[in-house]
Design a protein around this motif. Structure first.
Motif, short mmCIF file in Angstrom:
data_model
loop_
_atom_site.label_atom_id
_atom_site.label_comp_id
_atom_site.label_asym_id
_atom_site.label_seq_id
_atom_site.Cartn_x
_atom_site.Cartn_y
_atom_site.Cartn_z
N HIS A 36 0.86 -1.19 0.00
CA HIS A 36 0.00 0.00 0.00
C HIS A 36 0.89 1.24 0.00
CE1 HIS A 36 -3.20 2.77 0.41
NE2 HIS A 36 -2.71 3.24 1.54
N PHE A 37 0.78 2.02 -1.06
CA PHE A 37 1.53 3.26 -1.18
C PHE A 37 0.76 4.36 -0.46
CE2 PHE A 37 3.21 0.73 -4.61
CZ PHE A 37 4.57 0.92 -4.45
N GLU A 38 1.39 4.92 0.57
CA GLU A 38 0.75 5.92 1.42
C GLU A 38 0.80 7.31 0.82
OE1 GLU A 38 -0.66 5.17 4.39
OE2 GLU A 38 -0.04 3.08 4.43
N LYS A 39 1.99 7.72 0.36
CA LYS A 39 2.18 9.10 -0.08
C LYS A 39 3.41 9.18 -0.95
CE LYS A 39 2.03 13.70 1.90
NZ LYS A 39 0.74 14.28 1.80
N ALA A 40 3.46 10.19 -1.81
CA ALA A 40 4.63 10.43 -2.65
C ALA A 40 4.95 11.93 -2.62
CB ALA A 40 4.36 9.99 -4.08
N LEU A 52 6.36 6.60 0.24
CA LEU A 52 6.22 5.90 1.51
C LEU A 52 5.18 4.81 1.33
CD1 LEU A 52 6.99 5.92 4.56
CD2 LEU A 52 4.91 7.29 4.90
N SER A 53 5.53 3.60 1.76
CA SER A 53 4.60 2.49 1.60
C SER A 53 4.68 1.52 2.76
CB SER A 53 4.91 1.73 0.30
OG SER A 53 6.20 1.16 0.36
N HIS A 76 14.42 1.85 1.29
CA HIS A 76 14.92 1.80 2.66
C HIS A 76 13.82 1.36 3.61
CE1 HIS A 76 18.48 4.05 1.44
NE2 HIS A 76 17.66 4.77 0.70
N PRO A 77 14.10 0.38 4.47
CA PRO A 77 13.13 0.06 5.52
C PRO A 77 13.08 1.21 6.53
CG PRO A 77 15.12 -1.28 5.77
CD PRO A 77 15.28 -0.47 4.52
N VAL A 78 11.91 1.44 7.09
CA VAL A 78 11.74 2.48 8.10
C VAL A 78 11.18 1.79 9.35
CG1 VAL A 78 10.68 4.71 8.63
CG2 VAL A 78 11.23 4.13 6.26
N PRO A 79 12.05 1.23 10.18
CA PRO A 79 11.57 0.45 11.32
C PRO A 79 11.04 1.27 12.49
CG PRO A 79 13.97 0.40 11.23
CD PRO A 79 13.50 1.14 10.02
N LEU A 80 11.37 2.56 12.57
CA LEU A 80 10.91 3.40 13.66
C LEU A 80 10.26 4.67 13.13
CD1 LEU A 80 14.05 3.31 15.99
CD2 LEU A 80 11.96 1.96 16.23
N SER A 81 9.19 5.08 13.77
CA SER A 81 8.56 6.37 13.44
C SER A 81 7.88 6.91 14.68
CB SER A 81 7.57 6.21 12.28
OG SER A 81 6.48 5.43 12.69
N VAL A 82 7.59 8.19 14.67
CA VAL A 82 6.90 8.84 15.80
C VAL A 82 5.73 9.62 15.28
CG1 VAL A 82 8.89 8.94 17.31
CG2 VAL A 82 8.44 10.82 15.74
#
Length: 82
Positions: A36-40, A52-53, A76-82
């Motif tokens: 699922h593509f969230e935003k570009a 971002l997906s 790139h994996p994005v394992p952390l977000s806030v």
């Protein structure tokens, strides 16, 4: 599901209409790979596009982008977000 940020280069001069068309092409087939593509986002001057997906893997993200004609240069994996 994991989160990924991918980077496309060489898209100098991309317009908002072209960015939307590319994003819609991805959305049209994303479910086939469980993506699922969230935003570009795009920087037309630099020719860089970011997406971002959420997906089962970076390979799944790349397969969708390849099928729609704009393979990512980096994922790139994005394992952390806030």
């Amino acid at each position: 599901m994991a989160t990924f940020m991918d980077v496309h280069t060489g898209m100098k001069g991309i317009t908002s209409e072209q960015l939307m068309a590319a994003h819609r092409a991805d959305l049209a087939i994303e479910a086939e790979e469980g993506v699922h593509f969230e935003k570009a986002w795009a920087d037309p001057e630099a020719g860089t596009v970011y997406c971002l997906s959420t997906a089962p893997s970076a390979d799944a993200v790349q397969r969708i982008h390849e099928r729609t004609g704009h393979p990512a240069n980096e994922i790139h994996p994005v394992p952390l977000s806030v």
